[in-house]
Design an enzyme around this catalytic site. Structure first.
Site, mmCIF file in Angstrom:
data_model
loop_
_atom_site.group_PDB
_atom_site.id
_atom_site.type_symbol
_atom_site.label_atom_id
_atom_site.label_comp_id
_atom_site.label_asym_id
_atom_site.label_seq_id
_atom_site.Cartn_x
_atom_site.Cartn_y
_atom_site.Cartn_z
ATOM 1 N N CYS A 1 0.821 -1.205 0.000
ATOM 2 C CA CYS A 1 0.000 0.000 0.000
ATOM 3 C C CYS A 1 0.858 1.259 0.000
ATOM 4 O O CYS A 1 1.799 1.381 0.789
ATOM 5 C CB CYS A 1 -0.922 0.000 1.216
ATOM 6 S SG CYS A 1 -2.011 1.429 1.331
ATOM 7 N N GLU B 1 -28.494 -9.933 23.634
ATOM 8 C CA GLU B 1 -27.778 -8.852 22.959
ATOM 9 C C GLU B 1 -28.375 -7.517 23.379
ATOM 10 O O GLU B 1 -29.594 -7.365 23.439
ATOM 11 C CB GLU B 1 -27.869 -9.025 21.437
ATOM 12 C CG GLU B 1 -27.352 -7.857 20.626
ATOM 13 C CD GLU B 1 -25.897 -7.540 20.910
ATOM 14 O OE1 GLU B 1 -25.579 -6.338 21.043
ATOM 15 O OE2 GLU B 1 -25.070 -8.480 20.992
ATOM 16 N N ASP C 1 -19.260 -13.786 23.468
ATOM 17 C CA ASP C 1 -18.446 -13.050 22.497
ATOM 18 C C ASP C 1 -18.599 -11.554 22.810
ATOM 19 O O ASP C 1 -19.266 -10.814 22.079
ATOM 20 C CB ASP C 1 -18.919 -13.362 21.080
ATOM 21 C CG ASP C 1 -18.007 -12.755 20.008
ATOM 22 O OD1 ASP C 1 -17.005 -12.115 20.374
ATOM 23 O OD2 ASP C 1 -18.310 -12.928 18.814
ATOM 24 N N CYS D 1 -11.800 -10.423 21.285
ATOM 25 C CA CYS D 1 -10.980 -9.632 20.361
ATOM 26 C C CYS D 1 -9.931 -8.831 21.119
ATOM 27 O O CYS D 1 -9.302 -7.934 20.551
ATOM 28 C CB CYS D 1 -11.865 -8.705 19.526
ATOM 29 S SG CYS D 1 -12.835 -7.528 20.485
#
Length: 454
Positions: A76, A335, A383, A410
């Site tokens: 890039c 959620e 998650d 994450c």
């Protein structure tokens, strides 16, 4: 020199990575943080910022003096200017090893003593993203720019030539949008005036369907529908063009209301045997092809039996729930986002799944309600967002006493902290694996399993 000063040029040996992938070295009592450096490097760097209370300094990399990890020219042209692909000059197999070490160190520092399985690399190091958010900016000459943020600057955008993370089509869409809206004003972050704020492109990597979202202020945009129609006519892949109106000062691409300018309000994507409808604000794993492997591993670790009841916490649009539904007796998804729950319900119906139910609400509140009702679940899958699970959610899960907990994270630092809390309540971490969802960045997706050892 034992105490760094702003502007000093220093030579540092990089010993390890912090959780954001920055290289860490020592200078006397100070920890030196160098973006772009990795363990084994000896670098010449310029001190940019000093935090004396923390005995920490940040420095910008000026020269690699020696290194154990080879470098090669990045593909890039924006590399180094862009805040995104920190490691594009490092061979991909070396990137994966760096991430494996980063995860191992984060867990070890938290006190987790578990061997990591071999990492699962991404088959596509380039063009893997199904969603990108681009920002509008103005050049010094007043020309409208569309691109990404300059590293370290929330108020500066560089005009994009090409990005190699999403697709060639997305690059053409960026260029076309730049030309179509060039006569309109860009939103000013300090004066809070102007129209154009963000351009979001979402792609169905396995369906070929593309969504374009223009996030604007509430100012008049009389050409909006013609812009939508033009994009739809120019790009056969574009099935949805949406204007998202953000009336707040916060710099977010999700607005307060949406207007469909062309096509439909959603696009479809496939994951394994399932089809998902995705709306502008839906959470969906960014790397579609790698998400298939991640969800397959989650199902393997959950090992559901036909009569098992599974609790899917932070379920998003229901992707993990649907994958579990094929082998479990019943799946309950929780959620916080009502829009995501609506998507989950719609996706269940779209795929003919009848044994999933979804509840909108904060995980810590819903979990305590479930606990008070005395409901039982053999497995909990979680998650959570980047900060990890809420303390009350962890306590409620432990009170439910599931046989196993499968945790997708994450953020390996937050994962380590949460695993320790779960282990202190009678669980044992017996499996951890890195699943690389974000090549060329230090971001780590990790899946872990805990077994009830009480």
């Amino acid at each position: 020199m034992l105490k760094p000063r702003r502007g000093d040029q220093v030579e540092i040996d990089i010993e390890r990575l912090d959780r954001r992938g920055n290289g860490l070295g020592r200078m006397g009592a100070y920890t030196m943080l160098v973006r772009g450096a990795v363990p084994g490097d000896r670098v010449r760097a310029r001190v940019r910022k000093i935090r004396n209370r923390l005995r920490r300094a940040e420095a910008s990399l000026e020269e690699l003096l020696s290194t154990r990890v080879e470098r090669s020219p990045a593909r890039c042209s924006h590399f180094g200017l862009c805040g995104g692909c920190l490691w594009q000059d490092i061979p991909y197999d070396s990137q994966v090893r760096l991430k494996q070490d980063l995860v191992r160190n984060c867990l070890a520092e938290a006190g987790i003593d578990t061997k990591l399985d071999a990492p699962l690399p991404s088959a596509d190091p380039f063009f893997y993203r199904n969603k990108m958010e681009f920002s509008f900016g103005s050049s010094p000459e007043g020309r409208t720019e569309v691109g990404l943020h300059v590293w370290g600057r929330f108020d500066r955008v560089f005009d994009l030539d090409a990005c190699y993370l999403q697709s060639e089509t997305s690059n053409r869409i960026v260029d076309r949008v730049r030309n179509l809206v060039s006569s309109h004003s860009v939103y000013h972050l300090k004066r809070h005036e102007g129209l154009l704020r963000f351009l979001t492109i979402r792609e169905g990597k396995l369906t070929g369907e593309t969504m374009v979202v223009l996030t604007t202020s509430g100012d008049a945009f009389p050409e909006a529908e013609s812009v939508g129609k033009m994009l739809e006519e120019t790009f056969p892949e574009v099935r949805s063009v949406i204007r998202s109106v953000n009336l707040r000062r916060a710099q977010v691409a999700i607005g307060d209301r949406e207007e469909v300018l062309a096509g439909t309000g959603t696009v479809r994507e496939k994951l394994g045997d399932f089809t998902f409808e995705i709306s502008p604000g839906s959470f969906f794993q960014t790397n579609t092809r790698q998400a298939r492997h991640l969800y397959r591993r989650v199902v393997e670790l959950a090992d559901p039996r036909p009569d098992d009841r599974i609790l899917d916490v932070y379920c998003g649009t229901g992707a993990i729930s649907l994958h579990l539904s094929r082998k479990a007796g019943y799946v309950l998804g929780i959620e916080a986002g009502e829009g995501a729950v609506r998507d989950a319900v719609r996706n269940s119906a779209l795929n003919g799944v009848s044994n999933c139910r979804f509840i909108a609400g904060a995980a810590e509140e819903i979990l305590w309600q479930i606990r008070e009702r005395g409901e039982r679940f053999e497995t909990v899958v979680a998650d959570p967002p980047r900060p990890g699970m809420h303390m009350k959610a962890i306590a409620a899960i432990c009170d439910l006493r599931p046989e196993r907990i499968v945790y997708v994270s994450c953020n390996p630092e937050a994962l380590g902290a949460d695993l320790i809390r779960l282990e202190s309540s009678g669980y044992r971490t017996d499996y951890v694996q890195l699943v690389d969802m974000f090549p060329h960045t230090p971001h780590c997706e990790v899946v872990a399993r805990l077994i009830n050892s009480a």
